[in-house]
Design an enzyme around this catalytic site. Structure first.
Site, PDB file in Angstrom:
ATOM      1  N   VAL A  29      68.125  11.736  32.664  1.00 38.76           N
ATOM      2  CA  VAL A  29      68.561  10.479  32.051  1.00 38.76           C
ATOM      3  C   VAL A  29      70.081  10.429  32.082  1.00 38.76           C
ATOM      4  O   VAL A  29      70.734  11.455  32.271  1.00 38.76           O
ATOM      5  CB  VAL A  29      68.041  10.362  30.600  1.00 38.76           C
ATOM      6  CG1 VAL A  29      66.519  10.390  30.577  1.00 38.76           C
ATOM      7  CG2 VAL A  29      68.603  11.478  29.718  1.00 38.76           C
TER       8      VAL A  29
ATOM      9  N   SER B 298      73.289  19.473  42.069  1.00 37.14           N
ATOM     10  CA  SER B 298      74.174  18.921  43.094  1.00 37.14           C
ATOM     11  C   SER B 298      73.397  18.710  44.384  1.00 37.14           C
ATOM     12  O   SER B 298      72.492  19.469  44.712  1.00 37.14           O
ATOM     13  CB  SER B 298      75.352  19.853  43.366  1.00 37.14           C
ATOM     14  OG  SER B 298      76.214  19.283  44.335  1.00 37.14           O
TER      15      SER B 298
ATOM     16  N   LYS C 112      79.598  22.787  37.541  1.00 35.60           N
ATOM     17  CA  LYS C 112      79.316  21.561  38.306  1.00 35.60           C
ATOM     18  C   LYS C 112      80.495  20.596  38.229  1.00 35.60           C
ATOM     19  O   LYS C 112      80.830  19.919  39.205  1.00 35.60           O
ATOM     20  CB  LYS C 112      78.046  20.890  37.773  1.00 35.60           C
ATOM     21  CG  LYS C 112      77.757  19.502  38.380  1.00 35.60           C
ATOM     22  CD  LYS C 112      77.455  19.574  39.859  1.00 35.60           C
ATOM     23  CE  LYS C 112      77.342  18.219  40.544  1.00 35.60           C
ATOM     24  NZ  LYS C 112      76.640  17.162  39.825  1.00 35.60           N
TER      25      LYS C 112
ATOM     26  N   HIS D  57      82.971  21.831  40.626  1.00 38.83           N
ATOM     27  CA  HIS D  57      82.424  21.489  41.944  1.00 38.83           C
ATOM     28  C   HIS D  57      82.793  20.060  42.311  1.00 38.83           C
ATOM     29  O   HIS D  57      83.261  19.769  43.420  1.00 38.83           O
ATOM     30  CB  HIS D  57      80.902  21.669  41.914  1.00 38.83           C
ATOM     31  CG  HIS D  57      80.149  21.007  43.032  1.00 38.83           C
ATOM     32  ND1 HIS D  57      79.967  19.637  43.121  1.00 38.83           N
ATOM     33  CD2 HIS D  57      79.538  21.522  44.133  1.00 38.83           C
ATOM     34  CE1 HIS D  57      79.273  19.345  44.202  1.00 38.83           C
ATOM     35  NE2 HIS D  57      79.000  20.477  44.837  1.00 38.83           N
ATOM     36  N   ASN D  58      82.587  19.136  41.373  1.00 36.03           N
ATOM     37  CA  ASN D  58      82.879  17.727  41.652  1.00 36.03           C
ATOM     38  C   ASN D  58      84.374  17.478  41.824  1.00 36.03           C
ATOM     39  O   ASN D  58      84.780  16.625  42.611  1.00 36.03           O
ATOM     40  CB  ASN D  58      82.323  16.849  40.531  1.00 36.03           C
ATOM     41  CG  ASN D  58      80.816  16.685  40.627  1.00 36.03           C
ATOM     42  OD1 ASN D  58      80.135  17.474  41.277  1.00 36.03           O
ATOM     43  ND2 ASN D  58      80.289  15.674  39.976  1.00 36.03           N
TER      44      ASN D  58
ATOM     45  N   GLU E 169      85.105  18.471  45.195  1.00 30.21           N
ATOM     46  CA  GLU E 169      84.538  17.416  46.049  1.00 30.21           C
ATOM     47  C   GLU E 169      85.511  16.242  46.171  1.00 30.21           C
ATOM     48  O   GLU E 169      85.741  15.724  47.271  1.00 30.21           O
ATOM     49  CB  GLU E 169      83.213  16.967  45.447  1.00 30.21           C
ATOM     50  CG  GLU E 169      82.536  15.804  46.148  1.00 30.21           C
ATOM     51  CD  GLU E 169      81.318  15.345  45.367  1.00 30.21           C
ATOM     52  OE1 GLU E 169      81.184  14.127  45.148  1.00 30.21           O
ATOM     53  OE2 GLU E 169      80.505  16.211  44.964  1.00 30.21           O
TER      54      GLU E 169
END
Length: 495
Positions: free
Chosen positions: A79, A133, A198, A201-202, A205
């Site tokens: 969600v 991811s 994460k 990670h982004n 990115e």
């Protein structure tokens, strides 16, 4: 209730939740599914049936979800991050969720929210988190999964996550779906750790995408190359040290024609980039913990600059470009320089990200395994790249490595390619092409390798106007001094 209780429930059957559910089904796990939008539950059931998997139970209430699960129950939430997570958990508690049941937040939650939830739900349920991811295709065919929470919950959830995660072979190369290899799923520590990793990670990115775009812009603007020509160069680069998912898709994008006009599609897309906030979170975190991540920050700024389209169009007409017409550059040399610059800047970006994780792990008392993090990023995620194998190996050899760039392999690589990197940044400056990512990465590299910096003057300035004190090079750093600058003769006192 079904005769055979389900292994796991998926609440939220939008794009990510539905594809995770199908992935679980394809790997032999039974799933109870529910969404507030009944049509999404119906769609998930139809797609599950098309797979030939009868182990999907479409539920029309949370009570029915709980009734169809084996105990202790495992429930995954897909969600939107924020209040929706707590709303669903509250409803599950009202429906009869038990203390031993595990609820997994698979959304893109802010890591500090995850830590707060872990505390808030103690004594009520087992709260667990798993950052996912890889987008829609990753969720369906093999994502990278960054899990955190209680070790007991991981023992229950881990086998499912490792089964559905992306797989790599012994060389670290991605394997096709349903293949058996090394799973890109790992337990990273207490709640918050997975979502934090994460987030970084982004941030990486964001920077990686920006670096590729800057090289595209130089080839397009300075060398007047067409999008398909640049795409072919990127496809060639993708066969070597720059092999990565983002390089691969960039090559494909640039060679895609617009179905309506026949022109390169990239030329028909408005140059205003969106963002959902994770890059900003990473940049803010780097400022908060004092671990520089300038290339990630510049990527966030670049997206903000892209949104200033009217101002940019006005400035293009009024802010004149002044260059040296005598500048001579060979096309082949420029392409080689950009290749090496992109590679070096990418390494610096990953170095910034891993250093940031190390700094925050120290603050939070997390025992992050950086070799393992690099391993689970080798497939299934957006920043998967061939050199992650080298990053993993570097941390295996030196678990306490302070900065990735200090590893022998990367130190040699940067020495070999450094001059081309400098030339690419210099050429961009001399020709007026904005390269905030490539240049900030170079400044990070140069700042890191500067043993004696200008910060001595900066600290003197701080002491001059604010009496902030300073340490001396000939005294222990813990000893602080202050000079009464405005008086003569100068008077220094220890404080």
């Amino acid at each position: 209730m079904t005769s055979t209780p389900c292994n796991i429930a998926m609440i939220g059957l939008g794009v990510m939740g539905r594809n995770l559910a199908l992935n679980l089904l394809e790997h032999g796990f039974s799933v109870a599914g529910y969404d507030l939008q009944a049509d999404l539950t119906t769609q998930a059931g139809a797609e599950a049936a098309a797979l030939g998997k009868a182990a999907f139970v479409a539920c029309d209430s949370l009570a029915q979800v709980l009734a169809n699960l084996q105990t202790p129950r495992v429930i995954a939430l897909s969600v939107p991050a924020g209040p929706a997570v707590d709303t669903v958990i509250s409803a599950l508690l009202d429906a009869g969720l038990a203390l031993q049941d595990t609820v997994i937040d698979t959304g893109n939650s802010l890591w500090t929210d995850t830590i707060a939830r872990d505390k808030a739900y103690q004594g009520k349920l087992q709260f667990f988190s798993t950052a996912v991811s890889g987008g829609e295709l990753g969720a369906r065919h093999g994502p990278s999964l960054m899990a955190s929470g209680s070790a007991d919950a991981w023992r229950q959830v881990g086998p499912m996550w490792k089964a559905i995660a992306a797989q790599v072979d012994v060389a670290g190369m991605p394997l096709p779906p349903l293949s058996q290899g090394e799973a890109c799923a790992a337990y990273l520590g207490p709640d918050g750790a997975g979502h934090y990793v994460k987030m970084v990670h982004n941030g990486i990115e964001y920077a990686d995408m920006q670096l590729i775009c800057e090289v595209y812009q130089f080839l397009r603007q300075q060398l007047k190359m067409t999008a398909p020509e640049i795409g072919q160069i990127f496809a060639l680069w993708n066969q070597g040290v720059l092999n990565s998912y983002l390089m691969e898709i960039s090559a494909d994008i640039l060679q895609q024609a617009d179905p309506q006009t026949g022109r390169p599609l990239v030329e028909m897309i408005l140059d205003k980039a969106g963002q959902k906030g994770t890059g900003l979170w990473t940049a803010v975190n780097s400022l908060e913990v004092g671990s520089p991540a300038p290339t990630i920050a510049q990527a966030v700024f670049a997206r903000a600059m892209s949104g200033m389209k009217p101002q940019r169009l006005q400035a293009e007409k009024t802010l004149m470009l002044v260059t040296d017409d005598s500048l001579q550059m060979s096309q082949d040399d420029i392409i080689a320089q950009l290749h090496d610059a992109l590679y070096c800047a990418k390494l610096c970006t990953y170095a910034q990200g891993f250093a940031l994780m190390k700094a925050t792990a120290s603050e939070q008392s997390w025992a992050l395994d950086y070799a393992e993090i690099a391993r689970i990023w080798r497939a299934g995620c957006i920043i998967r790249a061939i050199f992650l194998q080298d990053i993993s190996r570097a941390f295996e050899q030196q678990p306490d490595l302070d900065n990735l760039l200090l590893a022998d392999h990367f130190r040699r690589t940067l020495t070999e390619r450094q001059l081309n990197w400098r030339k690419a940044v210099a050429n961009a400056s001399l020709t007026g092409i904005a390269m905030p990512g490539l240049s900030s990465a170079l400044h990070y590299f140069d700042g890191l390798r500067t043993g004696e910096s200008s910060a001595s003057l900066l600290q003197a300035q701080r002491d001059y106007f604010g009496a902030h004190s300073y340490a001396r090079t000939d005294q222990p750093e813990a000893s602080k001094f202050h000079l009464t600058w405005s008086q003569s003769p100068r008077h220094q006192v220890q404080v």
